[in-house]
Design an enzyme around this catalytic site. Structure first.
Site, mmCIF file in Angstrom:
data_model
loop_
_atom_site.group_PDB
_atom_site.id
_atom_site.type_symbol
_atom_site.label_atom_id
_atom_site.label_comp_id
_atom_site.label_asym_id
_atom_site.label_seq_id
_atom_site.Cartn_x
_atom_site.Cartn_y
_atom_site.Cartn_z
ATOM 1 C CB CYS A 1 -0.923 0.031 1.207
ATOM 2 S SG CYS A 1 -1.885 1.559 1.249
ATOM 3 C CG ASN A 8 -0.712 -1.568 -4.357
ATOM 4 O OD1 ASN A 8 -1.454 -0.655 -4.722
ATOM 5 N ND2 ASN A 8 -0.897 -2.214 -3.228
ATOM 6 C CB THR A 62 -8.176 2.620 -12.394
ATOM 7 O OG1 THR A 62 -7.268 2.536 -11.290
ATOM 8 C CG2 THR A 62 -8.561 4.070 -12.595
#
Ligand code: RRO
Length: 315
Positions: A134, A197, A271
């Site tokens: 993250c 990520n 996305t």
């Protein structure tokens, strides 16, 4: 007429097709009710679950960046207990064909271990995705676990001790060399790797010079991330035979084809689902069409074709 076979079998799990919704873009599945026929996708990965509930970062949490997007959601999620009590029961009742992975995110090795140990007693999902990457966590001044091969190996090893389910480790794109973290994850018992990520990014408001995101910086996703992700898959493919899950900027069937040709066995759509919640269905259709136009009987042949061309090993 039967079309090309899209089915994928890996980690002992059968996916009806190789297109999976990425963590953070589909909540816990229920959020897509009435928006997307969830039963049509190969699988989905839940929002990352932390031990305690997290309300996330201050708004705004999303900013446009050309054709891409920068987010700093800050791990907003209801926490371990609520996921066990509310989210997994819904998934058990309503999700039949997609294979579900639960993403977990800890601040410490011990938190990862606890999350996996406690969730492993629950039904409704097939495996774990360990979020080692993250970009919006303030732990260690923002350096993700995936930047530290030893720590990453320790997280994977603790998870491995706590579950017999498949364990995927999600890597960060911004490491100078993938080999050490890939080796550490593999030696610690990872069943596969999710690559990659979002990429750390900053968007400023030109008149004021202030960051557009409430938290300051965030993670870049969408089309600009695709060549980064495809190269990462290709590089990681060179150092392991583990199955890979490619993610970053997949909008179309041909984007998925690129990842599969680079050596991924599954692809995630992230996305793209924000602009069009049905994006994953378009990706599945486009993938089927491309396989048909290439005269392939199975989507797996895409990887095999590339292996023949490059002579590189394929997992
Ligand atoms: O919640 C987030 O801000 C977030 C997470 Br956990 C992640 O893994 N990747 C990302 O871009 N945002």
């Amino acid at each position: 007429m039967s079309g090309p076979r899209l089915r994928a079998e890996l980690f002992g799990v059968t996916f009806q097709n190789p297109v999976v919704l990425a963590s953070g873009t589909c909540g816990f599945g229920r959020e897509l009710t009435g928006v997307l026929d969830l039963e049509a996708v190969g699988g989905f990965v839940t929002k990352s679950v932390t031990v305690e509930p997290r309300s996330g970062n201050p708004p705004p949490r999303l900013a446009e960046a050309g054709p891409g997007m920068v987010n700093s959601v800050g791990l907003a999620n209801p926490g371990l207990e609520a996921v066990k009590r509310e989210k997994l029961p819904w998934i058990r009742e309503h999700v039949h064909r997609p294979r579900v992975f639960v993403s977990v995110a800890g601040h410490t090795v011990e938190e990862f271990e606890r999350l996996v140990a406690e969730l492993d007693g629950e039904e409704g999902f097939v495996g774990f995705e360990l979020n080692l990457s993250c970009p919006n966590d303030d732990r260690l001044g923002g350096a993700p676990f995936a930047a530290d091969p030893d720590l990453s190996g320790e997280v994977v090893g603790r998870a491995r001790e706590r579950t017999g389910r498949p364990v995927l480790a999600k890597l960060a794109p911004n490491v100078p060399d993938f080999a050490p973290v890939v080796r550490a994850a593999e030696e610690a018992g990872a069943d596969g790797l999710t690559v990659v990520n979002t990429l750390p990014a900053l968007v400023l408001d030109p008149p004021t010079g202030r960051p557009l995101l409430g938290a300051g910086s965030g993670g870049l996703s969408g089309p600009p991330l695709k060549p980064v992700g495809v190269q990462a898959v290709s590089r990681v493919r060179e150092c392991t035979g583990l199955p890979l899950v490619g993610v970053g900027g997949v909008l179309s069937g041909d984007d998925a084809v690129e990842y599969l040709r680079a050596g991924a066995s599954l692809v995630q759509v992230g996305t793209a689902s924000f602009a069009d919640p049905r994006a994953a269905l378009r990706v599945i259709q486009g993938l089927r069409r491309r396989c048909r136009s290439l005269g392939l009987e199975s989507v797996e042949e895409l990887r095999d074709l590339t292996a023949l061309r490059t002579g590189s090993p394929r997992g």
